[in-house]
Write a protein that holds these residues in place. Structure first.
Motif, PDB file in Angstrom:
ATOM      1  N   CYS A 249      48.406   6.315  24.355  1.00 50.23           N
ATOM      2  CA  CYS A 249      49.121   5.017  25.005  1.00 50.23           C
ATOM      3  C   CYS A 249      49.101   4.817  26.614  1.00 50.23           C
ATOM      4  O   CYS A 249      48.438   5.847  27.076  1.00 50.23           O
ATOM      5  N   SER A 250      49.507   3.580  27.013  1.00 49.84           N
ATOM      6  CA  SER A 250      49.487   3.773  28.548  1.00 49.84           C
ATOM      7  C   SER A 250      50.565   4.580  29.370  1.00 49.84           C
ATOM      8  O   SER A 250      51.466   5.169  28.682  1.00 49.84           O
TER       9      SER A 250
ATOM     10  N   GLU B  62      52.710   3.730  31.422  1.00 53.14           N
ATOM     11  CA  GLU B  62      54.178   2.954  31.181  1.00 53.14           C
ATOM     12  C   GLU B  62      54.666   3.422  29.903  1.00 53.14           C
ATOM     13  O   GLU B  62      55.850   3.563  29.825  1.00 53.14           O
ATOM     14  N   GLU B  63      53.967   3.433  28.987  1.00 46.71           N
ATOM     15  CA  GLU B  63      54.608   3.607  27.466  1.00 46.71           C
ATOM     16  C   GLU B  63      54.912   5.081  27.433  1.00 46.71           C
ATOM     17  O   GLU B  63      56.022   5.423  26.822  1.00 46.71           O
TER      18      GLU B  63
END
Length: 87
Positions: free
Chosen positions: A55-56, A58-59
Protein backbone atom coordinates in the motif's frame (compact mmCIF):
# COMPACT_ATOMS: atom_id res chain seq x y z
CA UNK A 1 13.86 2.03 1.32
CA UNK A 2 12.90 2.66 4.89
CA UNK A 3 10.47 4.81 6.83
CA UNK A 4 10.58 6.32 10.31
CA UNK A 5 7.46 5.90 12.43
CA UNK A 6 6.90 7.78 15.68
CA UNK A 7 4.12 7.05 18.14
CA UNK A 8 3.39 9.29 21.15
CA UNK A 9 0.69 9.36 23.79
CA UNK A 10 -0.53 7.99 27.10
CA UNK A 11 0.93 4.59 27.95
CA UNK A 12 -1.33 1.55 27.69
CA UNK A 13 -0.96 -2.17 27.17
CA UNK A 14 -0.33 -3.41 23.61
CA UNK A 15 0.89 -0.32 21.75
CA UNK A 16 3.94 -2.03 20.25
CA UNK A 17 1.90 -5.11 19.34
CA UNK A 18 -0.82 -3.07 17.62
CA UNK A 19 1.62 -0.90 15.66
CA UNK A 20 3.74 -3.93 14.67
CA UNK A 21 0.62 -5.76 13.51
CA UNK A 22 -0.43 -2.78 11.36
CA UNK A 23 3.07 -2.72 9.83
CA UNK A 24 2.90 -6.46 9.13
CA UNK A 25 -0.50 -6.05 7.45
CA UNK A 26 1.14 -3.48 5.13
CA UNK A 27 4.04 -5.92 4.57
CA UNK A 28 6.49 -3.47 6.18
CA UNK A 29 9.31 -5.18 8.07
CA UNK A 30 10.23 -3.67 11.45
CA UNK A 31 14.01 -3.21 11.42
CA UNK A 32 14.58 -1.41 14.72
CA UNK A 33 12.49 -0.11 17.63
CA UNK A 34 13.20 2.12 20.57
CA UNK A 35 10.60 3.04 23.13
CA UNK A 36 10.40 4.84 26.44
CA UNK A 37 7.78 5.27 29.09
CA UNK A 38 8.09 8.46 31.14
CA UNK A 39 5.59 8.17 33.98
CA UNK A 40 2.32 7.77 32.03
CA UNK A 41 3.67 8.92 28.65
CA UNK A 42 4.77 6.55 25.88
CA UNK A 43 7.20 7.42 23.07
CA UNK A 44 8.34 5.04 20.32
CA UNK A 45 10.45 5.36 17.20
CA UNK A 46 10.45 2.55 14.64
CA UNK A 47 12.54 2.10 11.53
CA UNK A 48 10.73 -0.10 9.00
CA UNK A 49 11.73 -1.51 5.63
CA UNK A 50 9.12 -0.44 3.07
CA UNK A 51 10.59 -2.03 -0.07
CA UNK A 52 7.76 -4.58 -0.28
CA UNK A 53 4.79 -2.75 1.19
CA UNK A 54 1.44 -3.52 -0.38
CA UNK A 55 0.00 0.00 0.00
CA UNK A 56 1.10 3.63 0.06
CA UNK A 57 2.84 5.17 3.08
CA UNK A 58 -0.31 7.22 3.71
CA UNK A 59 -2.44 4.05 3.76
CA UNK A 60 0.05 2.39 6.13
CA UNK A 61 -0.11 5.45 8.41
CA UNK A 62 -3.92 5.29 8.35
CA UNK A 63 -3.75 1.63 9.36
CA UNK A 64 -1.45 2.42 12.28
CA UNK A 65 -3.66 5.31 13.38
CA UNK A 66 -6.71 3.03 13.27
CA UNK A 67 -4.87 0.47 15.42
CA UNK A 68 -3.95 3.06 18.10
CA UNK A 69 -6.49 5.90 17.69
CA UNK A 70 -5.60 7.50 21.01
CA UNK A 71 -1.94 7.97 19.98
CA UNK A 72 -0.23 10.58 17.79
CA UNK A 73 1.35 8.77 14.81
CA UNK A 74 3.80 10.19 12.28
CA UNK A 75 5.22 8.26 9.30
CA UNK A 76 7.99 9.71 7.17
CA UNK A 77 10.09 8.29 4.35
CA UNK A 78 13.73 7.97 5.46
CA UNK A 79 14.98 10.24 2.64
CA UNK A 80 12.74 13.08 3.80
CA UNK A 81 13.71 12.47 7.43
CA UNK A 82 17.41 12.62 6.55
CA UNK A 83 16.96 15.77 4.46
CA UNK A 84 15.11 17.51 7.28
CA UNK A 85 17.81 16.66 9.82
CA UNK A 86 20.87 17.48 7.76
CA UNK A 87 23.03 20.29 9.11
Amino acid sequence: MRAVITVLGKDMVGILAKVSTACAEANANVVEVTQSVLEEYFAMIMLVDIDKINCSLEEMKNGIEAAVPEMKVHVMHEDIFNSMHRI
